[in-house]
Design a protein around this motif. Structure first.
Motif, PDB file in Angstrom:
ATOM      1  N   GLU A 185      -4.793   6.669   2.098  1.00 17.07           N
ATOM      2  CA  GLU A 185      -4.261   5.757   1.096  1.00 17.07           C
ATOM      3  C   GLU A 185      -4.383   6.424  -0.267  1.00 17.07           C
ATOM      4  O   GLU A 185      -5.446   6.937  -0.628  1.00 17.07           O
ATOM      5  CB  GLU A 185      -5.041   4.444   1.111  1.00 17.07           C
ATOM      6  N   ARG A 213       0.840  -1.195   0.000  1.00 16.97           N
ATOM      7  CA  ARG A 213       0.000   0.000   0.000  1.00 16.97           C
ATOM      8  C   ARG A 213       0.870   1.237   0.000  1.00 16.97           C
ATOM      9  O   ARG A 213       1.866   1.295   0.691  1.00 16.97           O
ATOM     10  CB  ARG A 213      -0.869   0.046   1.237  1.00 16.97           C
ATOM     11  N   TRP A 243     -12.154   7.125  -0.527  1.00 16.03           N
ATOM     12  CA  TRP A 243     -11.001   8.009  -0.748  1.00 16.03           C
ATOM     13  C   TRP A 243     -11.463   9.457  -0.851  1.00 16.03           C
ATOM     14  O   TRP A 243     -10.891  10.350  -0.225  1.00 16.03           O
ATOM     15  CB  TRP A 243     -10.267   7.581  -2.022  1.00 16.03           C
ATOM     16  N   THR A 299      -8.080   1.301  -8.161  1.00 14.93           N
ATOM     17  CA  THR A 299      -8.687   0.026  -7.770  1.00 14.93           C
ATOM     18  C   THR A 299      -9.304   0.075  -6.383  1.00 14.93           C
ATOM     19  O   THR A 299     -10.158  -0.742  -6.068  1.00 14.93           O
ATOM     20  CB  THR A 299      -7.666  -1.130  -7.807  1.00 14.93           C
ATOM     21  N   ASN A 300      -8.855   1.019  -5.556  1.00 10.94           N
ATOM     22  CA  ASN A 300      -9.435   1.113  -4.216  1.00 10.94           C
ATOM     23  C   ASN A 300     -10.768   1.864  -4.273  1.00 10.94           C
ATOM     24  O   ASN A 300     -11.145   2.401  -5.303  1.00 10.94           O
ATOM     25  CB  ASN A 300      -8.445   1.723  -3.213  1.00 10.94           C
ATOM     26  N   ASN A 301     -11.465   1.917  -3.169  1.00  8.98           N
ATOM     27  CA  ASN A 301     -12.807   2.485  -3.089  1.00  8.98           C
ATOM     28  C   ASN A 301     -12.759   4.003  -3.275  1.00  8.98           C
ATOM     29  O   ASN A 301     -12.334   4.733  -2.376  1.00  8.98           O
ATOM     30  CB  ASN A 301     -13.417   2.122  -1.735  1.00  8.98           C
TER      31      ASN A 301
END
Length: 102
Positions: free
Chosen positions: A30, A19, A41, A35-37
């Motif tokens: 983050e 990460r 974010w 690809t992350n939420n």
């Protein structure tokens, strides 16, 4: 989101793969990599904007603000957003200086 005052990026990397995070003395977010939420974010970035009093840049220019001050605030807000993106995502907005285009 509040940190303990120490850099936890190595802690995050070891506990969850690879990460990447951006952090300062108070907040850790983050980096968005596509690809992350995105919704989570976006919420975290908005929280940091509010804490740093940059959220005004997301609206219309206040009547009592000069154009020069508005440009500076907008540039700071764009910079803050870019710092929360991975290099791959940052590529698409690296030259933006107006939050209305991000």
């Amino acid at each position: 989101m509040e940190g303990s005052g120490r850099d936890r990026s190595s802690e995050n990397a070891s506990s969850s793969g690879c990460r990447s995070t951006v952090s300062n003395a108070k907040f850790e977010i983050e980096k968005f990599d596509g690809t992350n939420n995105f919704g989570m974010w976006q919420c975290e970035v908005m929280d940091v904007f509010i804490q740093q009093e940059l959220d005004v840049a997301l609206g219309d220019i206040p009547d009592d603000m000069t154009d020069q001050d508005w440009r500076k605030l907008n540039t700071q807000a764009c910079s803050a957003i870019r710092l929360c993106l991975t290099k791959e995502q940052k590529y698409f907005v690296m030259r933006e200086t107006n939050t209305k285009k991000l």
